[in-house]
Design a protein around this motif. Structure first.
Motif, PDB file in Angstrom:
ATOM      1  N   UNK A 235      -5.010   4.258 -15.949  1.00 39.63           N
ATOM      2  CA  UNK A 235      -4.794   3.173 -14.989  1.00 39.63           C
ATOM      3  C   UNK A 235      -3.414   3.272 -14.362  1.00 39.63           C
ATOM      4  N   UNK A 236      -2.419   3.655 -15.138  1.00 40.05           N
ATOM      5  CA  UNK A 236      -1.064   3.785 -14.593  1.00 40.05           C
ATOM      6  C   UNK A 236      -0.968   4.927 -13.595  1.00 40.05           C
ATOM      7  N   UNK A 237      -1.824   5.951 -13.745  1.00 45.47           N
ATOM      8  CA  UNK A 237      -1.858   7.059 -12.790  1.00 45.47           C
ATOM      9  C   UNK A 237      -2.471   6.615 -11.460  1.00 45.47           C
ATOM     10  N   UNK A 238      -3.414   5.672 -11.546  1.00 44.14           N
ATOM     11  CA  UNK A 238      -4.202   5.301 -10.372  1.00 44.14           C
ATOM     12  C   UNK A 238      -3.638   4.118  -9.585  1.00 44.14           C
ATOM     13  N   UNK A 239      -3.112   3.123 -10.274  1.00 45.25           N
ATOM     14  CA  UNK A 239      -2.699   1.891  -9.595  1.00 45.25           C
ATOM     15  C   UNK A 239      -1.230   1.975  -9.204  1.00 45.25           C
ATOM     16  N   UNK A 240      -0.938   1.870  -7.917  1.00 46.12           N
ATOM     17  CA  UNK A 240       0.449   1.991  -7.446  1.00 46.12           C
ATOM     18  C   UNK A 240       1.306   0.791  -7.832  1.00 46.12           C
ATOM     19  N   UNK A 241       2.572   1.060  -8.082  1.00 43.87           N
ATOM     20  CA  UNK A 241       3.509  -0.023  -8.398  1.00 43.87           C
ATOM     21  C   UNK A 241       4.060  -0.657  -7.127  1.00 43.87           C
ATOM     22  N   UNK A 242       4.067   0.112  -6.041  1.00 50.20           N
ATOM     23  CA  UNK A 242       4.561  -0.385  -4.764  1.00 50.20           C
ATOM     24  C   UNK A 242       3.636  -1.478  -4.226  1.00 50.20           C
ATOM     25  N   UNK A 243       4.169  -2.679  -4.009  1.00 47.94           N
ATOM     26  CA  UNK A 243       3.360  -3.809  -3.545  1.00 47.94           C
ATOM     27  C   UNK A 243       2.744  -3.555  -2.175  1.00 47.94           C
ATOM     28  N   UNK A 244       3.401  -2.733  -1.349  1.00 48.62           N
ATOM     29  CA  UNK A 244       2.876  -2.439  -0.019  1.00 48.62           C
ATOM     30  C   UNK A 244       1.574  -1.649  -0.093  1.00 48.62           C
ATOM     31  N   UNK A 245       1.323  -1.008  -1.243  1.00 49.53           N
ATOM     32  CA  UNK A 245       0.112  -0.212  -1.410  1.00 49.53           C
ATOM     33  C   UNK A 245      -0.959  -0.964  -2.208  1.00 49.53           C
ATOM     34  N   UNK A 246      -0.719  -2.267  -2.393  1.00 48.25           N
ATOM     35  CA  UNK A 246      -1.700  -3.139  -3.042  1.00 48.25           C
ATOM     36  C   UNK A 246      -2.201  -4.141  -2.010  1.00 48.25           C
ATOM     37  N   UNK A 247      -3.476  -4.093  -1.720  1.00 43.95           N
ATOM     38  CA  UNK A 247      -4.064  -4.995  -0.740  1.00 43.95           C
ATOM     39  C   UNK A 247      -4.886  -6.052  -1.479  1.00 43.95           C
ATOM     40  N   UNK A 248      -4.393  -7.286  -1.469  1.00 47.17           N
ATOM     41  CA  UNK A 248      -5.066  -8.387  -2.164  1.00 47.17           C
ATOM     42  C   UNK A 248      -5.865  -9.222  -1.164  1.00 47.17           C
ATOM     43  N   UNK A 249      -7.163  -9.288  -1.344  1.00 50.14           N
ATOM     44  CA  UNK A 249      -8.046 -10.051  -0.459  1.00 50.14           C
ATOM     45  C   UNK A 249      -8.128 -11.491  -0.980  1.00 50.14           C
ATOM     46  N   UNK A 250      -6.981 -12.178  -0.977  1.00 50.81           N
ATOM     47  CA  UNK A 250      -6.899 -13.506  -1.534  1.00 50.81           C
ATOM     48  C   UNK A 250      -7.562 -14.555  -0.633  1.00 50.81           C
ATOM     49  N   UNK A 251      -8.255 -15.501  -1.280  1.00 50.22           N
ATOM     50  CA  UNK A 251      -8.843 -16.650  -0.573  1.00 50.22           C
ATOM     51  C   UNK A 251      -9.713 -16.220   0.619  1.00 50.22           C
TER      52      UNK A 251
END
Length: 258
Positions: A235-251
């Motif tokens: 999971x640490x290999x796959x999930x980026x730590x950079x928030x800009x590379x995390x797209x949250x489809x909130x609400x």
């Protein structure tokens, strides 16, 4: 029988034929230019063949091929400007990924457009890079069948090779291949875990601790939930730590209409 050595060509006929096909007889390409054109054509054909191979190796849900572009992304399907914001974020990420590989983590509820937007990214990046789509639920099903069907086992080996080598890999609905045990998520089957770990390692440079090939993940699960299903190192290999590379489809609401 005619003697080919006696054949004579009428210059006027040659000129007329050249004109018909738009050939300027006064500016014919040199041998070097012809060689360059032949090389470029051969290289383009080779690249097209490679792209087709990765496309054939893709694992689609229920064998249903999907396609989506940024032009298809309808920002009016969601309330407010949430769809517009996340669409712009994905587009900007594409521009970055064209020059520098990196991972993208797309998290949200079912039906909010994660797969559609991921496919749009795949479509845009596919103009310059090789791409591949993998439904992890379908892949897990194939892995379960490989012990009964030799042809499935051979196909899985090819799929794994493609997943390791493709420039941009989309893992769709990552986590759906896991199950529940009480109120916790149960680990994904061992052979699937091992395959995904090999794939993740091949897309990561252990010497420099850097991503060498882009992986896009869509999921309904939080990172903590995925860590219950898979090895934390994977999971640490796959999930980026950079928030800009995390797209949250909130609400965002389900727009599938089914």
């Amino acid at each position: 029988m005619s003697d080919l050595g006696q054949v004579r060509f009428d210059p006027k006929q040659i000129a007329a034929l050249a004109a018909k096909h738009g050939i300027d007889m006064n500016n014919l390409p040199t041998k070097e230019e012809r060689d360059r054109q032949a090389f470029e054509k051969g290289w383009a054909n080779y690249q097209a063949k490679i792209r087709r191979w990765f496309d054939v190796m893709s694992v689609w849900p229920s064998d249903q091929r999907m396609k989506f572009t940024f032009q298809d992304w309808n920002v009016d399907l969601q309330d407010g400007d949430s769809a517009k914001v996340i669409g712009n974020q994905a587009y900007k990420l594409c521009k970055k990924l064209e020059n520098e590989p990196g991972n993208v983590f797309m998290l949200g509820s079912r039906g909010v457009g994660k797969t559609s937007l991921a496919l749009a990214m795949l479509d845009k990046l596919g103009t310059t890079k090789t791409t591949m789509f993998v439904s992890t639920a379908e892949l897990a099903s194939m892995i379960g069948q490989q012990y009964d069907y030799s042809d499935v086992a051979k196909q899985i080996k090819k799929i794994e090779k493609a997943m390791k080598e493709v420039d941009v890999l989309l893992l769709d609905d990552f986590g759906t291949e896991g199950g529940m045990k009480g109120d916790k998520f149960s680990p994904v089957r061992k052979d699937m875990q091992e395959m995904m770990y090999r794939v993740a390692n091949s897309r990561f440079d252990l010497n420099t601790n850097s991503i060498v090939r882009t992986t896009i993940i869509t999921t309904n699960n939080l990172q903590s939930e995925l860590e219950q299903m898979y090895n934390e190192k994977l999971i640490s290999r796959l999930i980026p730590k950079n928030k800009e590379q995390r797209l949250a489809f909130n609400k965002m609401k389900d727009v599938r209409g089914v």
